[in-house]
Scaffold this motif. Structure first.
Motif, PDB file in Angstrom:
ATOM      1  N   SER A  13       0.831  -1.208   0.000  1.00 48.74           N
ATOM      2  CA  SER A  13       0.000   0.000   0.000  1.00 48.74           C
ATOM      3  C   SER A  13       0.868   1.262   0.000  1.00 48.74           C
ATOM      4  CB  SER A  13      -0.938   0.000   1.214  1.00 48.74           C
ATOM      5  OG  SER A  13      -0.210   0.171   2.416  1.00 48.74           O
ATOM      6  N   LEU A  14       1.995   1.221   0.713  1.00 49.78           N
ATOM      7  CA  LEU A  14       2.901   2.374   0.709  1.00 49.78           C
ATOM      8  C   LEU A  14       3.503   2.591  -0.681  1.00 49.78           C
ATOM      9  CD1 LEU A  14       4.688   1.684   4.108  1.00 49.78           C
ATOM     10  CD2 LEU A  14       3.093   3.535   3.642  1.00 49.78           C
ATOM     11  N   ALA A  15       3.809   1.492  -1.382  1.00 45.39           N
ATOM     12  CA  ALA A  15       4.323   1.623  -2.745  1.00 45.39           C
ATOM     13  C   ALA A  15       3.224   2.090  -3.696  1.00 45.39           C
ATOM     14  CB  ALA A  15       4.904   0.283  -3.204  1.00 45.39           C
ATOM     15  N   LYS A  16       2.006   1.616  -3.490  1.00 44.29           N
ATOM     16  CA  LYS A  16       0.892   2.026  -4.358  1.00 44.29           C
ATOM     17  C   LYS A  16       0.609   3.515  -4.212  1.00 44.29           C
ATOM     18  CE  LYS A  16      -2.636  -0.758  -4.727  1.00 44.29           C
ATOM     19  NZ  LYS A  16      -3.907  -1.486  -4.464  1.00 44.29           N
ATOM     20  N   MET A  17       0.781   4.055  -3.021  1.00 40.42           N
ATOM     21  CA  MET A  17       0.564   5.483  -2.812  1.00 40.42           C
ATOM     22  C   MET A  17       1.496   6.324  -3.685  1.00 40.42           C
ATOM     23  SD  MET A  17       0.957   7.624   0.727  1.00 40.42           S
ATOM     24  CE  MET A  17       0.407   6.196   1.627  1.00 40.42           C
ATOM     25  N   GLU A  18       2.700   5.812  -3.920  1.00 42.00           N
ATOM     26  CA  GLU A  18       3.673   6.520  -4.755  1.00 42.00           C
ATOM     27  C   GLU A  18       3.607   6.086  -6.217  1.00 42.00           C
ATOM     28  OE1 GLU A  18       7.401   5.698  -2.972  1.00 42.00           O
ATOM     29  OE2 GLU A  18       6.919   6.685  -1.055  1.00 42.00           O
ATOM     30  N   LEU A  19       2.610   5.235  -6.561  1.00 36.73           N
ATOM     31  CA  LEU A  19       2.470   4.690  -7.920  1.00 36.73           C
ATOM     32  C   LEU A  19       3.735   3.956  -8.354  1.00 36.73           C
ATOM     33  CD1 LEU A  19       0.576   7.582  -9.757  1.00 36.73           C
ATOM     34  CD2 LEU A  19      -0.351   5.403  -8.972  1.00 36.73           C
ATOM     35  N   SER A  20       4.357   3.282  -7.387  1.00 37.23           N
ATOM     36  CA  SER A  20       5.573   2.523  -7.667  1.00 37.23           C
ATOM     37  C   SER A  20       5.201   1.067  -7.943  1.00 37.23           C
ATOM     38  CB  SER A  20       6.534   2.601  -6.482  1.00 37.23           C
ATOM     39  OG  SER A  20       7.612   1.716  -6.652  1.00 37.23           O
ATOM     40  N   PRO A  21       5.731   0.446  -8.998  1.00 38.22           N
ATOM     41  CA  PRO A  21       5.381  -0.950  -9.290  1.00 38.22           C
ATOM     42  C   PRO A  21       6.052  -1.951  -8.361  1.00 38.22           C
ATOM     43  CG  PRO A  21       6.972  -0.143 -10.897  1.00 38.22           C
ATOM     44  CD  PRO A  21       6.630   1.026 -10.019  1.00 38.22           C
ATOM     45  N   VAL A  22       7.046  -1.508  -7.586  1.00 37.61           N
ATOM     46  CA  VAL A  22       7.793  -2.412  -6.720  1.00 37.61           C
ATOM     47  C   VAL A  22       7.822  -1.836  -5.308  1.00 37.61           C
ATOM     48  CG1 VAL A  22      10.033  -3.490  -6.289  1.00 37.61           C
ATOM     49  CG2 VAL A  22       9.225  -3.212  -8.634  1.00 37.61           C
ATOM     50  N   ALA A  23       7.557  -2.694  -4.317  1.00 38.98           N
ATOM     51  CA  ALA A  23       7.688  -2.302  -2.913  1.00 38.98           C
ATOM     52  C   ALA A  23       9.125  -2.549  -2.480  1.00 38.98           C
ATOM     53  CB  ALA A  23       6.715  -3.095  -2.045  1.00 38.98           C
ATOM     54  N   ALA A  24       9.837  -1.470  -2.193  1.00 39.57           N
ATOM     55  CA  ALA A  24      11.265  -1.561  -1.897  1.00 39.57           C
ATOM     56  C   ALA A  24      11.493  -1.759  -0.397  1.00 39.57           C
ATOM     57  CB  ALA A  24      11.978  -0.299  -2.388  1.00 39.57           C
ATOM     58  N   GLU A  25      12.764  -1.767  -0.010  1.00 33.95           N
ATOM     59  CA  GLU A  25      13.118  -2.007   1.391  1.00 33.95           C
ATOM     60  C   GLU A  25      12.616  -0.888   2.298  1.00 33.95           C
ATOM     61  OE1 GLU A  25      17.162  -3.402   2.132  1.00 33.95           O
ATOM     62  OE2 GLU A  25      17.395  -3.667  -0.025  1.00 33.95           O
ATOM     63  N   ARG A  26      12.629   0.354   1.797  1.00 38.64           N
ATOM     64  CA  ARG A  26      12.153   1.454   2.648  1.00 38.64           C
ATOM     65  C   ARG A  26      10.659   1.316   2.939  1.00 38.64           C
ATOM     66  NH1 ARG A  26       9.945   5.430  -0.779  1.00 38.64           N
ATOM     67  NH2 ARG A  26      10.310   5.029  -2.988  1.00 38.64           N
ATOM     68  N   HIS A  27       9.911   0.768   2.000  1.00 40.17           N
ATOM     69  CA  HIS A  27       8.496   0.535   2.252  1.00 40.17           C
ATOM     70  C   HIS A  27       8.313  -0.551   3.315  1.00 40.17           C
ATOM     71  CE1 HIS A  27       8.156   2.019  -2.131  1.00 40.17           C
ATOM     72  NE2 HIS A  27       7.777   3.008  -1.336  1.00 40.17           N
ATOM     73  N   VAL A  28       9.135  -1.596   3.237  1.00 41.05           N
ATOM     74  CA  VAL A  28       9.049  -2.670   4.230  1.00 41.05           C
ATOM     75  C   VAL A  28       9.447  -2.152   5.606  1.00 41.05           C
ATOM     76  CG1 VAL A  28      10.008  -4.904   4.905  1.00 41.05           C
ATOM     77  CG2 VAL A  28       9.370  -4.483   2.526  1.00 41.05           C
ATOM     78  N   GLU A  29      10.455  -1.302   5.685  1.00 38.62           N
ATOM     79  CA  GLU A  29      10.871  -0.737   6.978  1.00 38.62           C
ATOM     80  C   GLU A  29       9.736   0.049   7.623  1.00 38.62           C
ATOM     81  OE1 GLU A  29      14.294   1.571   6.148  1.00 38.62           O
ATOM     82  OE2 GLU A  29      15.641  -0.154   5.860  1.00 38.62           O
ATOM     83  N   GLU A  30       9.043   0.883   6.828  1.00 38.21           N
ATOM     84  CA  GLU A  30       7.919   1.647   7.380  1.00 38.21           C
ATOM     85  C   GLU A  30       6.770   0.713   7.748  1.00 38.21           C
ATOM     86  OE1 GLU A  30       5.342   4.606   8.650  1.00 38.21           O
ATOM     87  OE2 GLU A  30       7.529   4.528   8.448  1.00 38.21           O
ATOM     88  N   ALA A  31       6.545  -0.346   6.956  1.00 40.37           N
ATOM     89  CA  ALA A  31       5.488  -1.304   7.280  1.00 40.37           C
ATOM     90  C   ALA A  31       5.785  -2.018   8.594  1.00 40.37           C
ATOM     91  CB  ALA A  31       5.333  -2.312   6.139  1.00 40.37           C
ATOM     92  N   ILE A  32       7.053  -2.393   8.789  1.00 45.19           N
ATOM     93  CA  ILE A  32       7.436  -3.043  10.052  1.00 45.19           C
ATOM     94  C   ILE A  32       7.270  -2.069  11.213  1.00 45.19           C
ATOM     95  CG2 ILE A  32       9.411  -3.980  11.319  1.00 45.19           C
ATOM     96  CD1 ILE A  32      10.388  -5.183   8.651  1.00 45.19           C
ATOM     97  N   ARG A  33       7.654  -0.803  11.007  1.00 46.56           N
ATOM     98  CA  ARG A  33       7.499   0.182  12.082  1.00 46.56           C
ATOM     99  C   ARG A  33       6.025   0.355  12.455  1.00 46.56           C
ATOM    100  NH1 ARG A  33       6.084   4.912  13.557  1.00 46.56           N
ATOM    101  NH2 ARG A  33       5.081   5.329  11.560  1.00 46.56           N
ATOM    102  N   LEU A  34       5.140   0.422  11.446  1.00 45.62           N
ATOM    103  CA  LEU A  34       3.709   0.558  11.733  1.00 45.62           C
ATOM    104  C   LEU A  34       3.180  -0.671  12.462  1.00 45.62           C
ATOM    105  CD1 LEU A  34       1.903   2.180   8.656  1.00 45.62           C
ATOM    106  CD2 LEU A  34       1.929   2.987  11.011  1.00 45.62           C
ATOM    107  N   PHE A  35       3.635  -1.855  12.042  1.00 49.36           N
ATOM    108  CA  PHE A  35       3.179  -3.083  12.695  1.00 49.36           C
ATOM    109  C   PHE A  35       3.666  -3.138  14.141  1.00 49.36           C
ATOM    110  CE2 PHE A  35       3.549  -7.632  13.677  1.00 49.36           C
ATOM    111  CZ  PHE A  35       2.256  -8.030  13.412  1.00 49.36           C
ATOM    112  N   ASN A  36       4.909  -2.707  14.384  1.00 48.62           N
ATOM    113  CA  ASN A  36       5.420  -2.681  15.759  1.00 48.62           C
ATOM    114  C   ASN A  36       4.678  -1.663  16.609  1.00 48.62           C
ATOM    115  OD1 ASN A  36       7.319  -4.652  15.235  1.00 48.62           O
ATOM    116  ND2 ASN A  36       8.925  -3.197  14.683  1.00 48.62           N
ATOM    117  N   ALA A  37       4.292  -0.517  15.990  1.00 45.14           N
ATOM    118  CA  ALA A  37       3.595   0.526  16.747  1.00 45.14           C
ATOM    119  C   ALA A  37       2.154   0.148  17.048  1.00 45.14           C
ATOM    120  CB  ALA A  37       3.626   1.843  15.962  1.00 45.14           C
ATOM    121  N   SER A  38       1.624  -0.858  16.385  1.00 47.74           N
ATOM    122  CA  SER A  38       0.223  -1.241  16.601  1.00 47.74           C
ATOM    123  C   SER A  38       0.142  -2.604  17.279  1.00 47.74           C
ATOM    124  CB  SER A  38      -0.523  -1.243  15.260  1.00 47.74           C
ATOM    125  OG  SER A  38       0.139  -2.078  14.318  1.00 47.74           O
TER     126      SER A  38
END
Length: 724
Positions: free
Chosen positions: A616-641
């Motif tokens: 979803s973070l990659a889709k927001m930027e219209l990026s066809p690939v979810a990169a490592e920075r997207h995974v890092e933010e996803a992990i941070r959100l999952f840890n915060a919740s």
């Protein structure tokens, strides 16, 4: 042949028809010229379309009213003013041209050549269902809404052959293609005999000869207003739709569509003959001429799913902004102070991940589910209301007022035919959008279980009243709930505060526990923010941040969901897999220390949840690939919740276990075997002085009672230690 003109005819021709027939022939010729001569960029679009349809044995022609206006304005005015008379002539013109295409001459065409159907589409302004009145009767109108039910396909008679039971006189009668009851003559229409004798046929003499009658396919739909059309405090309006021939089986419950048709009335069945007032009442319905759904690409105006070049350029510029994620999350409910991670999670929910279909046919959902659990007054309901406004498709409901049938689907009985049909609930009607469920904890357990399948498999299986089917419910769930005791009790574990089954908790990708903690600086900031909102309607600081307007957010979400479906890169997948193994190991160690399993599980579903958040973070930027920075933010959100909820649960459990152990040892030291004391004294010594919590004292006494070292008398008015 007309499907709408309800006249009766015998072998003789009625006098006075010749002038009208001449007029009809001129209209038919005009329609023929339009079909054969209209062209765009030297392409005869309707002539070519009709030829392709005839080769496919589809006897229909789809016409855009805008083209008819540009070709012959007066002809379009006649069609709009008197559609019941003009549409059969239009269909006759299409049929005659189809015969010329299929055969060298019209004389070679068989008598059974079907009447071609006119499918009319329009880019006119939509009329709200609640604005339809008597002025629109027998006029072509365009309305929009959501299909909430669709009947089974049945055959509708267009021309019936009647035979008298007594004298065997036969006649033909055309039937209007509507809901009305056909008006069969109640007296024999046989001509008088040559000798002048009258036939003694009884009343109601005619029976229908089905073998010599003509039928078409017909389906009944129910169209309801969408939620954004309903004024506050009003019930949603709906209208019945009658579709026939090639328009049947085009839509299913939950489909949002624009409908072009003739606004008509019909006489419902009158139960008692004495109710003259009921007999004078006519019910409205719409004879459908064309349906435009999201998947239709025939015209350029269906449901705002076509984006102009200016919009696409604007969205591409927006997607390249480096701080788009921060700006978008700040634009989520800007009048609510703080809750930054919750707003970022809602941003991910609005965009969603990527749906996947595996080679073996298994489907993996891309929609993200979020649970907000916390104290009252933490703006959970306001966040849900904002999501309902900003999401392209959204339905808001409350847990206390929702049943299992209202959330999934209900079985209704058709009053006319007696057949059962399905009427979609909130999860079906929000297909492709978001369902906001407030007061999630107030739902009955059996109603909450009903949405288990809808949240993970994104389907709803129905087996009721002889109907066995599967409905789509590809929707995200945003739920808000309060703890068991109204407020979050820090003295109890997270599992005791949440009181949800593990089966439902595992289906939420992110779980936020929102506590109303007392912090002087935070309270001052919230108070200033609230006063500023009440005084000025919004703070100047937020307005200067350049927040994205709601309509622009809605269109951008729609654009990203339609155009982008990112996938994880190999490096991001490797990072995510190693992180999942580490958090599983961490949770297992904490559970072994506390000797209690967490009520919030960490399973493969949570691994897929982090994948969806990264996509979803990659889709927001219209990026066809979810990169490592997207995974890092996803992990941070999952840890915060979710992980924060698990850690707080383990911390609370460890703290409670330590208090219980100390209380147990102290009671044994203070209370020798054979002695007794009052329960109020123990509570005053351990709880009222702030040393321990009430829950810790209760748990310690329960453990001691189980070990048979103490006894309770008179509902814990006194405590007596008897030993083992």
């Amino acid at each position: 042949m007309s499907f709408e003109r309800g006249d009766t005819f015998s072998t003789s021709v009625l006098p006075g028809e010749t002038p009208s027939e001449d007029q009809f022939s001129e209209v038919i010729k005009a329609f023929k010229r339009f079909i054969l001569e209209f062209r765009i960029n030297n392409n005869f679009i309707y002539r070519d379309q009709l030829r392709e349809n005839i080769l496919l044995h589809e006897y229909k022609l789809t016409v855009n009213s805008e083209h008819l206006i540009s070709y012959h304005d007066e002809l379009n005015k006649k069609l709009t003013d008197d559609p019941a008379e003009m549409i059969p002539l239009f269909e006759q013109a299409i049929t005659e041209i189809a015969k010329r295409i299929a055969y060298i001459s019209s004389d070679e065409a068989p008598s059974s050549f079907p009447i071609c159907q006119l499918i009319l589409l329009s880019n006119d302004h939509r009329i709200s269902i609640r604005d339809l009145d008597a002025e629109h009767i027998s006029k072509i109108v365009k309305i929009s809404g959501i299909i909430i039910s669709a009947s089974t396909l049945h055959s509708k008679a267009t021309e019936v052959t009647l035979m008298c039971r007594n004298c065997r006189h036969t006649m033909k009668m055309k039937i209007q293609s509507s809901f009305g009851v056909p008006q069969i003559p109640n007296k024999c229409q046989a001509p008088p005999q040559p000798n002048g004798a009258k036939s003694d046929c009884p009343p109601e003499p005619y029976i229908i000869v089905h073998d010599k009658s003509k039928f078409i396919d017909q389906q009944v739909l129910k169209l309801q207003e969408t939620t954004d059309m309903i004024p506050v405090g009003e019930m949603p309006r709906h209208i019945l739709l009658s579709v026939d021939r090639y328009l049947c089986n085009r839509v299913v419950p939950g489909t949002r569509c624009d409908v072009v048709g003739i606004y008509s009335i019909y006489q419902s069945r009158v139960k008692s003959s004495g109710s003259a007032n009921n007999a004078a009442i006519r019910n409205p319905y719409m004879k459908v001429l064309g349906i435009q759904t999201e998947s239709d690409l025939i015209t350029g105006g269906g449901l705002n799913n076509v984006f102009s070049e200016e919009e696409e350029e604007e969205f591409l510029t927006l997607s390249r902004m480096p701080d788009l994620y921060e700006r978008f999350s700040r634009s989520i409910a800007p009048s609510i102070y703080g809750n930054t991670d919750m707003k970022k999670a809602i941003t991910c929910l609005l965009f969603g991940g990527s749906k996947k279909v595996l080679p073996d046919g298994m489907r993996l959902r891309g929609d993200i589910n979020v649970l907000l659990l916390g104290d009252p007054g933490t703006a959970k309901s306001q966040l849900l209301k904002f999501v309902e406004k900003v999401s392209p498709i959204a339905i808001y409901t409350s847990g206390k007022g929702s049943s299992a049938a209202g959330l999934t689907a209900s079985v209704q009985r058709d009053q006319a035919t007696g057949d059962f049909y399905l009427e979609g609930g909130a999860m079906v009607l929000a297909d492709g959008g978001v369902v906001c469920i407030d007061e999630f904890d107030k739902m009955r357990e059996e109603d909450r279980v009903a949405i288990h399948e809808a949240m993970e498999q994104q389907t709803i299986s129905i087996a009721k009243a002889g109907i066995t089917t599967v409905l789509n419910s590809r929707t995200s769930v945003l739920a808000a709930a309060n703890p068991v005791f109204g407020r979050y009790d820090d003295s109890r574990s997270a599992g005791e505060n949440i009181d949800f089954q593990t089966t439902i908790l595992s289906r939420f990708d992110m779980i936020f526990i929102v506590k109303d903690e007392h912090n002087a600086q935070r309270d001052i900031a919230i108070a200033k923010h609230v006063m500023n909102v009440h005084a000025n309607g919004g703070s100047a600081e937020e307005q200067s941040e350049g927040e994205i307007p709601i309509e622009k957010m809605k269109r951008y979400i729609q654009y990203c969901r339609a155009k982008c479906a990112p996938r994880l890169s190999m490096e991001a997948a490797e990072m995510l897999s190693s992180h999942f193994v580490s958090i599983r190991k961490e949770v297992k160690q904490k559970e072994s220390y506390s000797s209690e399993r967490s009520s919030i599980p960490i399973t493969v579903r949570q691994l897929e949840a982090i994948v969806r958040i990264a996509e979803s973070l990659a889709k927001m930027e219209l990026s066809p690939v979810a990169a490592e920075r997207h995974v890092e933010e996803a992990i941070r959100l999952f840890n915060a919740s979710t992980m924060q909820a698990i850690n707080s649960e383990n911390a609370d459990s460890a703290q409670l276990t330590g208090q219980i152990t100390r209380i147990e040892a102290e009671i044994k030291r203070r209370l020798p075997i054979g002695w007794s004391t009052s329960y109020s004294t123990l509570r005053r010594q351990f709880v009222d002085r702030g040393r321990y919590t009430q829950a810790a004292l209760e748990k310690a006494l329960t453990i001691l009672e189980r070990k048979e070292s103490i006894q309770f008398r008179h509902q814990r008015m006194s405590v007596f230690r008897c030993g083992v």
